[in-house]
Design a protein around this motif. Structure first.
Motif, mmCIF file in Angstrom:
data_model
loop_
_atom_site.group_PDB
_atom_site.id
_atom_site.type_symbol
_atom_site.label_atom_id
_atom_site.label_comp_id
_atom_site.label_asym_id
_atom_site.label_seq_id
_atom_site.Cartn_x
_atom_site.Cartn_y
_atom_site.Cartn_z
ATOM 1 N N ARG A 23 -33.205 -1.818 60.227
ATOM 2 C CA ARG A 23 -33.683 -1.114 61.418
ATOM 3 C C ARG A 23 -34.519 -2.028 62.304
ATOM 4 N N LYS A 24 -35.183 -2.997 61.665
ATOM 5 C CA LYS A 24 -35.989 -3.943 62.455
ATOM 6 C C LYS A 24 -35.116 -5.066 63.013
ATOM 7 N N ILE A 34 -33.179 -0.988 54.166
ATOM 8 C CA ILE A 34 -32.974 -0.156 55.366
ATOM 9 C C ILE A 34 -33.980 -0.552 56.442
ATOM 10 N N ALA A 35 -35.226 -0.769 56.017
ATOM 11 C CA ALA A 35 -36.278 -1.131 56.981
ATOM 12 C C ALA A 35 -35.905 -2.435 57.687
ATOM 13 N N LEU A 36 -35.445 -3.424 56.932
ATOM 14 C CA LEU A 36 -35.097 -4.710 57.539
ATOM 15 C C LEU A 36 -33.931 -4.543 58.513
#
Lengths: 317, 276
Positions: free
Chosen positions: B139-140, B135-137
């Protein structure tokens, strides 16, 4: 009066617009203030469902990628259902890698009185402070809670925030400006021979007891401990060393590593020669039904019970 | 065609054979290591690191452009030690000191070792942590892939399934779960403990894209993993690698208790010799 969770969420919400690193995760647990946050930031609010283990694990993955994460759930379930996830992925891993995960547990102590022993949270302080690298924050009012928001962003390590479930009046006011979270405690009231040391909800009770005792000519001090880990024993000792009697009061099991053991070991390690009395819950679960004060009275933690104990210690009863 | 190609000695097969022998040498030095579990995933690691699947940088292990590899079956990663040393993550001499005093190569790896992403060793954590990274990747706006390696015995951990549900709900097509299906848990064959088969159908029912592969064919593995890495489609992907626990050591291959078996140091050389 606001609840701690609403006060905290409001401040986090206010920072999310300007700080794209912030994620807010919930294990299907809400609050009125959270509705506004999740409406405004659907991309950085995640409801993981009733799944505390995954709440902690997903938070870990986000934090390893540099995000600042708030993970929000009911306190006993967050700390005890997911304790191993907290231990491995947060406490242990943060010793090697920077990880900013803030575990927000709502329902400290007997907040959820009539919900019974599954919802009573009397072990969390003991078990969370047992974890190296874990910050344990147990505020007594919303001023401290608001103050903690900037600290939670700045300090990039795992933290447990133990929030009261019900609205509480303020304790700190203008003096909040003078308080540093790192100091860990604050002397709310200077006493004569005796000092009450407490945390969270019980600090309100300690202040009431001290106020009542004043009418009887007993001058009791009150120290509010809001940061249980990390902790500066030397500073606490210097605040307590001139008292002859120390009474610890907590909504937790006593003699099991909670607030009482912080205070007792600090005093013992420094050669305190006075008397220490520990007040809290005995070593058994509580199936009795009733409001919080009723349950406190059953456990000998009503205001009058505490006053009586103090007078017994002081031999004025 | 398939058979003919398998009979050929491809560079990846040669490499995998070398990794297997090196893993046995590590076990010879460090008897505390879980050798059977580390042998079933030899070809998986070989395909990931030598089969042009992962992007990585041994000289900057935390390079942001790396694909993330979480080895959730932490105890079964001894076979990765020789690979990381070979690629330059650390000095090869360290392999002679595994589990020795003052070394950083333990019986179960930790991220004190360059190239290891997360703390593992307690099972069932990798999938959820991998979901958070994926998810972090996204969003980035980054294109890296998160690979998570689990064992099939590990699938009994409830936290795995919390993550399985979460990944499909959030359409994490940058997450690849590799299941090392070696059919053996600690005390018995998986089918005698909690039989999760048909596993493919279970994962599909949870919304995953599922494929399976011969987990001891590094060429097929590399092809399958590269294909999964390259495709989008709003669904997380699982690759079930059918493997043999203790692969390459006849005494382990059919043993229900292979997980806890050691190979005595004096036996290791003859086993390696027999592999030639």
């Amino acid at each position: 009066m606001s609840t701690m969770r609403d006060a905290f969420i409001e401040e986090v919400h206010a920072r999310m617009g300007g700080d794209e690193r912030i994620f807010f995760l919930s294990a299907d647990f809400g609050s009125p203030r959270l509705d506004a946050l999740r409406a405004d930031f659907p991309g950085r609010f995640i409801n993981v469902g009733i799944a505390e283990q995954n709440l902690v694990n997903v938070s870990t993955g986000l934090a390893l990628e540099g995000f600042i994460v708030y993970a929000y759930a009911i306190a006993p379930f967050l700390t005890m259902r997911a304790y191993e996830q907290i231990r491995i992925n947060l406490a242990l891993q943060s010793q090697l890698k920077e990880l900013n995960v803030n575990l927000i547990g709502v329902g400290a102590g007997m907040s959820y009185d009539v919900s019974g022993p599954t919802h009573h949270c009397l072990e969390d302080l003991s078990i969370m402070r047992a974890l190296p690298n874990m910050t344990v924050f147990s505020p007594s009012d919303c001023n401290l809670v608001r103050k903690f928001v900037d600290y939670s962003i700045k300090v990039k390590s795992p933290k447990y925030l133990r929030f009261e479930g019900k609205p509480l009046p303020g304790i700190y006011a203008d003096n909040i400006e003078k308080i540093n979270i790192e100091d860990g405690f604050f002397e709310l009231r200077k006493g004569g021979e005796i000092c009450l040391v407490s945390t969270g909800y019980m600090t309100h009770k300690a202040l009431k007891v001290a106020g009542a005792l004043q009418w009887e000519g007993i001058d009791a001090g009150v120290v509010d401990i809001f940061l249980l880990r990390p902790f500066d024993p030397a500073a606490l000792y210097s605040s307590l060393k001139d008292y002859r009697y120390i009474v610890t009061i907590e909504e937790g099991f006593i003699g099991k590593g909670g607030l009482d053991s912080i205070v007792a070991s600090t005093l013992a390690d420094n050669g305190f020669g006075g008397v220490i009395k520990r007040m809290g819950f005995a070593d058994e679960y509580i199936f009795d039904i009733g409001g919080r004060e009723y349950l406190h009275r059953l456990a000998g933690l009503g205001e009058e019970d505490i006053s009586r104990s103090i007078k017994t210690i002081l031999k004025v009863a | 065609m398939q058979v003919a190609r398998k009979e050929m000695c491809s560079p990846l097969r040669t490499k995998a054979a070398w990794v297997r022998k090196e893993a046995l040498r590590v076990h010879k030095v460090a008897q505390e290591t879980r050798i059977a579990s580390s042998l079933s995933c030899v070809e998986i690691f070989t395909a990931l690191f030598y089969g042009h699947v992962l992007r990585f940088n041994p000289y900057d292990p935390a390079w942001e452009g790396r694909d993330r590899l979480i080895i959730s079956k932490g105890h079964g990663a001894i076979s990765l030690y020789p690979i990381l040393a070979d690629l330059g993550y650390f000095d090869r001499k360290e392999l002679d000191r595994v589990c020795g005093e003052g070394t950083f190569l333990g019986g179960i790896p930790d991220p004190v070792i360059p190239g290891f992403e997360t703390v593992n060793g307690s099972l069932g954590h990798g999938p959820g942590v991998g979901c958070g990274m994926a998810i972090a990747l996204k969003r980035k706006g980054r294109s890296e892939t998160v690979f998570v390696l689990v064992g099939d015995g590990e699938l009994c951990e409830g936290s795995v399934w919390e993550a399985v549900m979460f990944a499909s709900m959030h359409g994490l097509d940058n997450l690849v779960l590799i299941i090392d299906r070696n059919n053996v848990s600690m005390l018995d064959f998986c089918k005698n403990i909690i039989d999760l088969n048909p596993l493919e159908e279970k994962l599909r029912a949870f919304g995953w894209e599922v494929s399976s592969v011969d987990g001891h064919d590094p060429d097929d593995l590399a092809l399958a993993l590269s294909r999964l890495k390259g495709t989008q489609g709003n669904r997380p992907k699982a690759l079930i690698a059918d493997t043999i626990k203790g692969k390459g050591v006849p005494s382990l291959e059919s043993d229900a208790l292979s997980h806890i078996r050691n190979i005595r140091p004096e036996e290791v050389d003859s086993i390696i010799e027999a592999m030639r």
